[in-house]
Design an enzyme around this catalytic site. Structure first.
Site, PDB file in Angstrom:
ATOM      1  N   HIS A 344       0.785  -1.225   0.000  1.00 11.94           N
ATOM      2  CA  HIS A 344       0.000   0.000   0.000  1.00 11.94           C
ATOM      3  C   HIS A 344       0.826   1.289   0.000  1.00 11.94           C
ATOM      4  O   HIS A 344       0.277   2.369  -0.201  1.00 11.94           O
ATOM      5  CB  HIS A 344      -0.873  -0.021   1.266  1.00 11.94           C
ATOM      6  CG  HIS A 344      -2.167   0.705   1.151  1.00 11.94           C
ATOM      7  ND1 HIS A 344      -2.344   1.835   0.382  1.00 11.94           N
ATOM      8  CD2 HIS A 344      -3.364   0.469   1.728  1.00 11.94           C
ATOM      9  CE1 HIS A 344      -3.596   2.255   0.497  1.00 11.94           C
ATOM     10  NE2 HIS A 344      -4.232   1.455   1.308  1.00 11.94           N
ATOM     11  N   LYS A 421     -27.685  -1.499  -3.976  1.00 12.46           N
ATOM     12  CA  LYS A 421     -27.734  -0.037  -4.012  1.00 12.46           C
ATOM     13  C   LYS A 421     -29.046   0.500  -4.559  1.00 12.46           C
ATOM     14  O   LYS A 421     -29.486   1.582  -4.161  1.00 12.46           O
ATOM     15  CB  LYS A 421     -26.551   0.509  -4.811  1.00 12.46           C
ATOM     16  CG  LYS A 421     -26.603   0.339  -6.322  1.00 12.46           C
ATOM     17  CD  LYS A 421     -25.422   1.031  -6.991  1.00 12.46           C
ATOM     18  CE  LYS A 421     -25.561   1.089  -8.516  1.00 12.46           C
ATOM     19  NZ  LYS A 421     -25.538  -0.218  -9.146  1.00 12.46           N
ATOM     20  N   LYS A 425     -31.053   3.424  -2.694  1.00 12.61           N
ATOM     21  CA  LYS A 425     -31.325   4.706  -3.348  1.00 12.61           C
ATOM     22  C   LYS A 425     -32.817   5.002  -3.407  1.00 12.61           C
ATOM     23  O   LYS A 425     -33.222   6.171  -3.498  1.00 12.61           O
ATOM     24  CB  LYS A 425     -30.730   4.710  -4.757  1.00 12.61           C
ATOM     25  CG  LYS A 425     -29.209   4.824  -4.775  1.00 12.61           C
ATOM     26  CD  LYS A 425     -28.685   4.899  -6.203  1.00 12.61           C
ATOM     27  CE  LYS A 425     -27.203   5.143  -6.232  1.00 12.61           C
ATOM     28  NZ  LYS A 425     -26.659   5.238  -7.620  1.00 12.61           N
ATOM     29  N   PHE A 427     -34.694   4.947  -1.082  1.00 11.14           N
ATOM     30  CA  PHE A 427     -34.992   5.700   0.138  1.00 11.14           C
ATOM     31  C   PHE A 427     -34.294   7.061   0.129  1.00 11.14           C
ATOM     32  O   PHE A 427     -34.235   7.742   1.152  1.00 11.14           O
ATOM     33  CB  PHE A 427     -34.549   4.914   1.374  1.00 11.14           C
ATOM     34  CG  PHE A 427     -35.358   3.681   1.631  1.00 11.14           C
ATOM     35  CD1 PHE A 427     -36.535   3.745   2.369  1.00 11.14           C
ATOM     36  CD2 PHE A 427     -34.954   2.442   1.129  1.00 11.14           C
ATOM     37  CE1 PHE A 427     -37.285   2.612   2.606  1.00 11.14           C
ATOM     38  CE2 PHE A 427     -35.710   1.304   1.367  1.00 11.14           C
ATOM     39  CZ  PHE A 427     -36.883   1.385   2.097  1.00 11.14           C
ATOM     40  N   VAL A 429     -31.127   7.771  -0.132  1.00  7.65           N
ATOM     41  CA  VAL A 429     -29.974   7.722   0.770  1.00  7.65           C
ATOM     42  C   VAL A 429     -28.748   7.287  -0.022  1.00  7.65           C
ATOM     43  O   VAL A 429     -28.827   6.418  -0.888  1.00  7.65           O
ATOM     44  CB  VAL A 429     -30.216   6.733   1.937  1.00  7.65           C
ATOM     45  CG1 VAL A 429     -28.970   6.617   2.807  1.00  7.65           C
ATOM     46  CG2 VAL A 429     -31.402   7.180   2.772  1.00  7.65           C
ATOM     47  N   SER A 430     -27.604   7.893   0.269  1.00  6.13           N
ATOM     48  CA  SER A 430     -26.341   7.461  -0.317  1.00  6.13           C
ATOM     49  C   SER A 430     -26.011   6.046   0.144  1.00  6.13           C
ATOM     50  O   SER A 430     -26.000   5.775   1.355  1.00  6.13           O
ATOM     51  CB  SER A 430     -25.215   8.401   0.116  1.00  6.13           C
ATOM     52  OG  SER A 430     -23.960   7.765   0.049  1.00  6.13           O
ATOM     53  N   PRO A 431     -25.748   5.097  -0.780  1.00  5.22           N
ATOM     54  CA  PRO A 431     -25.391   3.733  -0.363  1.00  5.22           C
ATOM     55  C   PRO A 431     -24.175   3.702   0.555  1.00  5.22           C
ATOM     56  O   PRO A 431     -24.123   2.891   1.487  1.00  5.22           O
ATOM     57  CB  PRO A 431     -25.119   3.023  -1.689  1.00  5.22           C
ATOM     58  CG  PRO A 431     -25.971   3.758  -2.681  1.00  5.22           C
ATOM     59  CD  PRO A 431     -25.910   5.193  -2.246  1.00  5.22           C
ATOM     60  N   THR A 470      -5.341  10.607  -0.081  1.00  2.85           N
ATOM     61  CA  THR A 470      -6.559  10.458   0.729  1.00  2.85           C
ATOM     62  C   THR A 470      -6.622  11.499   1.843  1.00  2.85           C
ATOM     63  O   THR A 470      -5.622  12.074   2.241  1.00  2.85           O
ATOM     64  CB  THR A 470      -6.622   9.064   1.392  1.00  2.85           C
ATOM     65  OG1 THR A 470      -5.484   8.886   2.246  1.00  2.85           O
ATOM     66  CG2 THR A 470      -6.691   7.964   0.359  1.00  2.85           C
TER      67      THR A 470
END
Length: 589
Positions: A344, A421, A425, A427, A429-431, A470
């Site tokens: 990494h 997803k 979605k 609902f 809402v972001s998954p 990040t």
């Protein structure tokens, strides 16, 4: 000279990887990417205070840390902020060097479990050979095609809805390796400027024995058939299977040790000129393929076989057959299951996932060009057998014990949901936010009634900026805690729970967006701290128990998506923590 370069950290080691070609498709947008910003001190103070509310164990704790934040903002903070702004004005990326060393190269525990990640591949396509040699040959051929396109700048650059993202870390994907150092590692690149991907070699490991395969013939990448075997006598990977019938000394397990231990053993190993040449061949290889004797039979076994390999009779046979310092290490099992283990330090998981996706897409396409074998037989693989001194034999024994203890200390679970997803979605809402809230609820129920001892880290990509990697999303929020509490409150109605859930997920989305814009808390405060002079006192804020608890990442979480990865993951980053890998890209389960 080659041996010396392997054993001493160069001052400017990262300059060894050739810079991307700006005029090519892959890297055309690099020059126009903005620099990673330095958040304002005022904004970071506000964000920090908000993030610490649910981390504090009492009002008194929160009041104390808030006062320390205010003191920092009024006294030392502005001076450090001015230094950071000055640093940012003088270089392309104010964080890169610090993050390389503090985030990765200075990490001294084993990279196995704690740093490395794995992706498990789906089954070999039915139209291709079902033997492990055939599987390995196909992966090698497709990966070499990707490597060649990358070197020629023909890989389509990644982008989001906002625009292109930085492709810089792709130059550390092939032909390079991490190197252990005393207290501080580095990476070495053998890529050459102007290389067209029509030269080089790979290293294949079987029963702990290393083999070198030249991957081209007169500037032509070997065909899949040549890499496996064919009638003209060229038997590359099959030759390795046929000629490695006994176990060799497990030198590879040394790479899985504590980094300072590995550094000491590395000096001993490479004190032999013969061994130094083998290590150089491993470092300079395009990538490694480990031919593992395991036969993963379910998702958990597949995961563990990739993550740390099998333990047989108290021996870490999987890690003996690896070189975990390679950024790309494909693993092919005896039942033709496969995957990759990634190192990494110089490259995050998204470029690797993209590469693996394209490799597997090629192999699933019946029209993929597997190449045509040449008329004559090409050279057979060359065995690379280490000289094992008594000191190295002793080191292998100690590394075996440490690796076994590490692997056996880990628990691993795997699950799928009955929905995907599309349902989430529905609902509105972001998954991703949905998944993060579920993780918060599960963790609260796990530790209840105890107080949390740390926080939750989710990676936000900052690759919209030049050399960006990040930022931390601080997932633990007051809104998330309120919803979690409601789920175990028998008096809470469904309507109340839904209202609190919506508030929590909206808060998470806003934090994720801020992180992607380089407007987080953690990298900024880290940068300010790094600019303290040796003669200056560390501000009280940095030693406050609430502040330190907020960056004790008990839950290390992230998500990628690939239709080709039935399993993937990594381990915890603190001793009492969890590595939580998830995918939200499927419409079904």
């Amino acid at each position: 000279m080659a041996v010396k370069s392997l054993r001493r950290r160069p001052l400017h080691w990262k300059a060894a990887a050739p810079e991307p070609l700006p005029s090519t498709l892959t890297f055309a947008a690099q020059r126009d990417l903005p620099k990673l910003p330095v958040p304002t001190l005022e904004d970071t103070v506000v964000r920090l205070k908000e993030s610490l509310k649910p981390i504090a164990w009492s009002e008194a704790e929160y009041s104390t840390v808030s006062k320390k934040i205010d003191q920092f903002a009024a006294n030392k903070g502005p001076e450090l902020q001015a230094r950071l702004l000055q640093r940012a004005s003088e270089r392309p990326h104010w964080l890169e060097e610090w993050w390389d060393d503090s985030g990765y190269m200075g990490y001294r525990d084993s990279v196995v479990v704690n740093v490395s990640y794995y992706y498990g591949f789906d089954d070999q396509p039915s139209h291709l050979p079902q033997s492990p040699a055939g599987r390995a040959a196909g992966i090698a051929r497709a990966a070499l095609i990707f490597r060649q396109k990358l070197k020629l700048g023909l890989i389509k650059p990644e982008a989001t809805k906002e625009g292109p993202v930085c492709m810089d870390t792709y130059r550390w994907m092939f032909d390079c390796c991490r190197v252990p150092g005393d207290g501080l590692d580095w990476a070495v690149s053998h890529a050459k400027a102007g290389d067209k991907g029509n030269s080089g070699h790979i290293v294949v490991i079987r029963k702990n024995r290393f083999w070198k395969i030249d991957i081209t013939d007169n500037g032509r990448i070997l065909s899949t058939q040549e890499l496996e075997k064919h009638a003209n006598g060229c038997r590359q990977i099959q030759h390795i299977y046929d000629n490695t019938l006994q176990e060799y000394p497990g030198v590879g397990v040394l790479t899985a040790s504590n980094r300072d231990t590995w550094s000491k053993d590395y000096q001993e190993l490479t004190s032999s000129a013969h061994n130094a040449k083998i290590v150089d061949a491993i470092h300079s290889s395009a990538f490694v393929i480990a031919l593992d004797s395991s036969r993963p039979r379910n998702p958990v076994h597949h995961s563990r076989a990739l993550w740390h390999g099998d333990i047989v009779g108290g021996i870490p046979v999987g890690l003996q057959n690896r070189w975990v310092d390679k950024p790309l290490q494909f693993i092919v099992f005896d039942n033709s299951a496969a995957g990759i283990m990634g190192e990494h330090s110089v490259m995050d998981g998204t470029p690797t996932a993209r590469m693996c996706d394209e490799v597997l897409d090629m192999l699933y396409d019946p029209a993929f060009d597997h190449g045509a074998p040449a008329a004559g037989a090409s050279a057979s693989p060359v065995s690379l057998d280490f000289e094992v001194s008594p000191a190295i034999a002793e080191a292998i024994s100690a590394a075996d014990k440490a690796a076994t203890e590490l692997a056996e200390s880990q628990e691993l679970g795997f699950m799928t949901t009955s929905y995907g997803k599309a349902t989430i979605k529905a609902f509105s809402v972001s998954p991703d936010s949905w998944a993060q809230m579920i993780i918060q609820l599960a963790y609260r129920r796990l530790i209840s009634p105890n107080k949390r001892t740390g926080a939750t880290y989710e990676a936000a990509s900052t690759r919209k900026f030049y050399k960006g990697r990040t930022e931390a999303i601080r997932v633990v929020t007051t809104e998330a805690d309120n919803w979690v509490a409601s789920m175990d409150d028998p008096k809470a109605t469904k309507e109340t729970r839904k209202k609190l859930f919506d508030q929590a997920t909206k808060r998470h989305v806003s934090l994720a967006k801020a992180g992607g814009q380089g407007q987080g808390v953690d990298r900024h405060l880290f940068g300010l701290k790094r600019l303290l002079k040796d003669s200056e006192t560390l501000p009280e804020l940095y030693n406050d128990p609430v502040f330190t608890r907020s960056s004790n990442w008990v839950l290390s979480t992230s998500a990628i998506f690939s239709k080709h990865f039935p399993v993937y993951g990594w381990g915890e980053v603190v001793p009492d923590g969890f590595g939580v890998a998830y995918m939200t890209g499927y419409d079904g389960n």
